[in-house]
Design an enzyme around this catalytic site. Structure first.
Site, PDB file in Angstrom:
ATOM      1  N   HIS A  37     -31.001  -9.442  -8.715  1.00  0.00           N
ATOM      2  CA  HIS A  37     -30.667  -9.478 -10.312  1.00  0.00           C
ATOM      3  C   HIS A  37     -30.824 -11.054 -10.359  1.00  0.00           C
ATOM      4  O   HIS A  37     -30.454 -11.760  -9.645  1.00  0.00           O
ATOM      5  CB  HIS A  37     -29.073  -9.225 -10.617  1.00  0.00           C
ATOM      6  CG  HIS A  37     -29.164  -7.759 -10.502  1.00  0.00           C
ATOM      7  ND1 HIS A  37     -27.997  -7.121 -11.155  1.00  0.00           N
ATOM      8  CD2 HIS A  37     -29.902  -6.657 -10.165  1.00  0.00           C
ATOM      9  CE1 HIS A  37     -28.001  -5.638 -11.040  1.00  0.00           C
ATOM     10  NE2 HIS A  37     -29.079  -5.462 -10.518  1.00  0.00           N
ATOM     11  N   GLU A  65     -28.700 -13.202 -11.616  1.00  0.00           N
ATOM     12  CA  GLU A  65     -27.602 -13.931 -11.336  1.00  0.00           C
ATOM     13  C   GLU A  65     -27.340 -13.914  -9.799  1.00  0.00           C
ATOM     14  O   GLU A  65     -27.152 -15.134  -9.509  1.00  0.00           O
ATOM     15  CB  GLU A  65     -26.373 -13.280 -11.765  1.00  0.00           C
ATOM     16  CG  GLU A  65     -26.219 -12.928 -13.168  1.00  0.00           C
ATOM     17  CD  GLU A  65     -26.620 -11.581 -13.490  1.00  0.00           C
ATOM     18  OE1 GLU A  65     -27.853 -11.139 -13.127  1.00  0.00           O
ATOM     19  OE2 GLU A  65     -25.994 -10.750 -14.270  1.00  0.00           O
ATOM     20  N   CYS A  96     -23.406  -7.112 -14.391  1.00  0.00           N
ATOM     21  CA  CYS A  96     -22.660  -5.874 -13.814  1.00  0.00           C
ATOM     22  C   CYS A  96     -21.656  -6.349 -12.864  1.00  0.00           C
ATOM     23  O   CYS A  96     -21.458  -7.584 -12.331  1.00  0.00           O
ATOM     24  CB  CYS A  96     -23.893  -5.495 -13.106  1.00  0.00           C
ATOM     25  SG  CYS A  96     -24.305  -6.152 -11.595  1.00  0.00           S
ATOM     26  N   CYS A 116     -22.769  -8.582  -9.836  1.00  0.00           N
ATOM     27  CA  CYS A 116     -22.865 -10.001 -10.047  1.00  0.00           C
ATOM     28  C   CYS A 116     -21.756 -10.775 -10.280  1.00  0.00           C
ATOM     29  O   CYS A 116     -21.523 -11.896  -9.871  1.00  0.00           O
ATOM     30  CB  CYS A 116     -23.843 -10.150 -11.263  1.00  0.00           C
ATOM     31  SG  CYS A 116     -25.641  -9.501 -10.657  1.00  0.00           S
TER      32      CYS A 116
END
Length: 153
Positions: free
Chosen positions: A58, A60, A88, A91
């Site tokens: 992801h 992040e 999410c 993260c």
């Protein structure tokens, strides 16, 4: 929030939006993130799970990894993470473990957001608390996601 802080938030969110555009150009869901320390970006990335064949890639997580390498420490105290979409649970957990000072996100994610819209992990009894600000350039961030998924349908 004062106008100087609001202008800084918009500046860094625009940098995250640029990362999201790069991710989209690569065929990824357009989410972008930047980690800022002392007024400069020390880590930046867009989503890359398809490219990397990695479910943890992801924006992040990749931005946190880059920032940690830049400072030579996994702890990122004093750093702020800007991301175009509310993160999410994975993260937010990574941000808490890294001791990130604050999370600033664009649009909410009512299905999986873990900074308040679906879950509230940022200040949920951990040994570290994130300061969370949402809604920075929310309309622009939301339009980016909506346009991406409209093309896919």
């Amino acid at each position: 929030m004062d106008t100087v802080a609001a202008a800084a938030d918009e500046r860094w969110m625009r940098a995250a939006l640029a990362e999201a555009a790069r991710a989209e150009a690569a065929g990824e869901v357009p989410v972008g993130a930047v980690v800022v320390a002392d007024g400069r970006v020390i880590g930046a990335a867009g989503n890359a799970p398809v490219q990397e064949c990695d479910p943890t890639a992801h924006a992040e997580i990749l931005a946190l990894r880059a920032a940690a390498r830049a400072v030579g420490d996994y702890r990122l105290a004093g750093c702020d993470l800007y991301v175009t979409v509310e993160p999410c649970p994975m993260c937010v957990g990574a941000m808490l473990h890294a001791r990130v000072r604050s999370l600033v996100y664009g649009c909410e994610d009512p299905k999986a957001g873990a900074a308040g819209s679906r879950y509230a992990l940022a200040g949920d009894g951990w040994n570290h608390r994130l300061v969370v600000r949402g809604g920075v350039l929310a309309e622009e961030c939301s339009r980016t996601m909506q346009a991406f998924f409209a093309q896919r349908r």
